[in-house]
Design an enzyme around this catalytic site. Structure first.
Site, PDB file in Angstrom:
ATOM      1  CG  ASP A  19       1.211  -1.292  -2.037  1.00  0.00           C
ATOM      2  OD1 ASP A  19       1.755  -1.268  -1.667  1.00  0.00           O
ATOM      3  OD2 ASP A  19       0.603  -2.264  -2.230  1.00  0.00           O
TER       4      ASP A  19
ATOM      5  CB  SER B 297       1.257  -4.891   0.848  1.00  0.00           C
ATOM      6  OG  SER B 297       2.260  -4.131   0.526  1.00  0.00           O
TER       7      SER B 297
ATOM      8  CD  GLU C  76      -3.554  -3.057  -3.582  1.00  0.00           C
ATOM      9  OE1 GLU C  76      -1.585  -2.818  -3.067  1.00  0.00           O
ATOM     10  OE2 GLU C  76      -3.940  -4.055  -4.103  1.00  0.00           O
TER      11      GLU C  76
ATOM     12  CG  ASP D 206       4.603  -1.753  -3.134  1.00  0.00           C
ATOM     13  OD1 ASP D 206       5.353  -0.974  -2.230  1.00  0.00           O
ATOM     14  OD2 ASP D 206       4.579  -2.799  -3.703  1.00  0.00           O
TER      15      ASP D 206
HETATM   16 ZN   LIG Z   1       5.609  -3.263  -2.130  1.00  0.00          ZN
END
Ligand SMILES: [Zn+2]
Length: 572
Positions: free
Chosen positions: A49, A103, A282, A287
């Site tokens: 991510d 996302s 993930e 992120d």
């Molecule tokens: Zn984000």
């Protein structure tokens, strides 16, 4: 430099071709046949991510300069890049173009093969949305075992798009409830708070879900030790390693498993199904570190992800009947590995921060003086010469919602000689890495929806069929709640979705159902059913007619139900 890059690209390509070839050849006849037919029994999808091209480069440079390791585990499997853009649509009340995705919409694209608006969790971009099935749901229907693993909350957008459907990603309580009925066998991540009620320190207002998961045969684990103790006999497992997200790598205690550890255990459990499995893994916090602009933590999170990839690829090679595909949903932070026209970056400082900036946030918020700030920075970093200006900048905050933590990261990033465009996502393409039969189907420049189609194709599962099964059960309409707490729906859009003819002429709207005609006087706000005054509420808002479910029940002759938690209409 050019020669170096060219050499790298050629050796990478050659390596992945050899890797794909040997695994097929080494296995039994059946496996070989399957591989040559372009099929795999198992599918492993890994999502970094917020892992854009600069994030990958940063992780590789760090390994090279700090650890003497030349390549990431991912590197030999690079096959191309994917788009990330979403549909135009509402995002928190404002309409956005969709070019910069979140996302949820990116996940919907690579999980189901359909673009949607930002915040949509595997539902279509319409006033009355339809659910789209994911590769995991289609695999579940075909008798495979399934799993979701993440370092974010398990109810966060990326895992959510694979096994739940809601109009808004913020509805994490509904996502947790839908997991209970999803059939997904292994769920590992953070986010216990969306499984328990307020008295159990959670966020749910209805009920504690954990006993219901146990009743369905899930073994619940909350520590690295308990995770380790799970055996492949535990066919169903729910691992919740934190109330919210799993701690960042530099902040983890011995209680917190790494993504690689979670991956390894999930594969142990899922691979016992002779029909195969599908799993999404993930690296959810690359992120978050990007949003915060915390590069040292971001690099550690990217390497945690790369280590999980190593577990996955080793499994796939040994197994011989597994496809692996890796991509990102989008880039986060607009990270640039340079700044201020200086042809240098201080990689040697990237491992000189002890804990994440997130872990400093509360101490920074309590700081009163410049000296307080200097002490906090000195305790966590190599910086012994923080200037008064830098300390004051941190005290003032960076003007974003990250406030003093943001200010801290501005100071750190300047000293690391790296830059950020802000605290949000960016629209650049992301890398794709693959192994096994799926590699052929995702190489080159692809749209992110291709990740879903390719996954379904190699597994031989039917996304369309799985979607129509869902669509026969649920609709996800926009709605409003009036002062009497009544739920009202946009009448024209819902009528269309339910197959009820809707006509507006002058100030009269007519809904023609199978056995009944509803006539609405839009200016008076009244309705008649078959000539008699209707008993349901009529609401005209800015020229749009809203009606409650009672009206549609009369028009369709059905008993439609409203699922308050998941904010969806149950059709049957
Ligand atoms: Zn984000």
């Amino acid at each position: 430099m050019n020669k170096f890059l060219k050499g790298l690209a050629i050796s990478g390509l050659a390596f992945s071709m050899i890797a794909a070839g040997t695994s097929a050849a080494a296995k039994s006849t059946t496996a070989t046949n399957n591989q040559t037919k372009g099929k795999s029994k198992n599918l492993i999808v890994l999502i970094g991510d917020g892992m854009g091209p600069a994030q990958i480069s940063a992780a590789r440079y760090y390994q090279q300069y700090e650890k003497g390791i030349q390549k990431l585990n991912l590197d030999p499997y690079y096959v191309g890049q994917a788009t990330t853009y979403a549909d135009r649509g509402e995002d928190g009340g404002t309409v956005v173009s969709g070019i910069v995705t979140d996302s949820a919409s990116a996940g919907t694209a690579f999980a189901t093969g359909h673009k949607t608006y930002n915040a949509g969790i595997s539902v279509s971009n319409e006033d009355v949305s339809k659910p789209f099935a994911s590769v995991i749901e289609a695999a579940e229907l075909s008798g495979k075992s399934t799993g979701l693993v993440t370092t974010a909350r398990i109810t966060h957008a990326t895992p959510a798009v694979y096994a739940s459907h809601v109009r808004s990603r913020d509805n994490e309580s509904a996502i947790a409830s839908q997991y209970l009925d999803s059939g997904v066998d292994v769920l590992f991540g953070g986010g216990e708070s969306f499984f328990v009620t307020k008295d159990g320190k959670g966020k749910r207002t209805d009920k504690n879900l954990l006993p219901e998961f146990e009743a369905k045969g899930y073994k619940i684990v909350k520590t690295a030790k308990d995770l380790k103790a799970l055996t492949s006999k535990n066919a169903k497992a729910l691992g919740l390693f934190g109330g919210s997200h799993v701690s960042y790598v530099p902040d983890r205690s011995a209680e917190t498993p790494s993504l690689a550890t979670m991956t390894s255990k999930a594969l142990d459990i899922l691979s016992t199904n002779k029909n195969g499995f599908a799993i999404m893994i993930e690296g959810g916090r690359i992120d978050h570190a990007g949003h915060a602009n915390d590069l040292p933590t971001l690099v550690q999170e990217a390497l945690d992800f790369d280590a999980a990839f190593k577990v996955a690829i080793e499994f796939a090679k040994k197994n011989g009947n597994t496809s692996v595909v890796v991509t990102a949903d989008h880039e986060t932070g607009g990270l640039s590995l340079s700044r201020d026209n200086i042809y240098e970056i201080n990689i040697d400082l990237w491992d000189q921060q002890k804990h994440s900036s997130e872990s400093l946030a509360s101490a920074l918020n309590e700081a009163v003086t410049i000296d307080d700030v200097k002490k906090i920075v000195q305790n966590n970093t190599w910086i012994t010469d923080l200037t008064d200006e830098e300390a004051q900048y941190i005290l003032d905050g960076d003007g974003s919602s990250y406030k003093r933590e943001g200010g801290y990261n501005v100071v750190i990033s300047k000293r690391l000689l790296i830059g950020w465009s802000g605290h949000g996502h960016s629209a650049v393409d992301v890398g794709v890495w693959a192994y096994g039969p799926i590699a052929e189907k995702v190489k080159g420049q692809v749209d992110n929806t291709q990740i879903a189609f390719a996954g379904a194709e190699v597994l031989g599962v039917d996304l369309k069929k799985a979607s129509s099964e869902l669509q026969s059960k649920y609709l996800y309409p926009k709605f409003k709640i009036n002062r009497d707490k009544e739920v009202l729906y946009p009448a024209q859009a819902l009528a269309k979705a339910l197959g009820v003819a809707y006509k507006e002429s002058g100030s009269t709207a007519t809904l023609t159902g199978k056995s009944v005609v509803i006539t609405v006087d839009l200016s008076a706000g009244t309705a008649k059913v078959g000539g008699k005054a209707a008993s349901f509420t009529v609401d005209v808002d800015n020229g749009t007619l809203y009606l409650p479910l009672a009206a549609f029940n009369q028009a369709t002759g059905k008993t439609l139900k409203w699922d308050t938690l998941s904010e969806r209409i149950i059709l049957k």
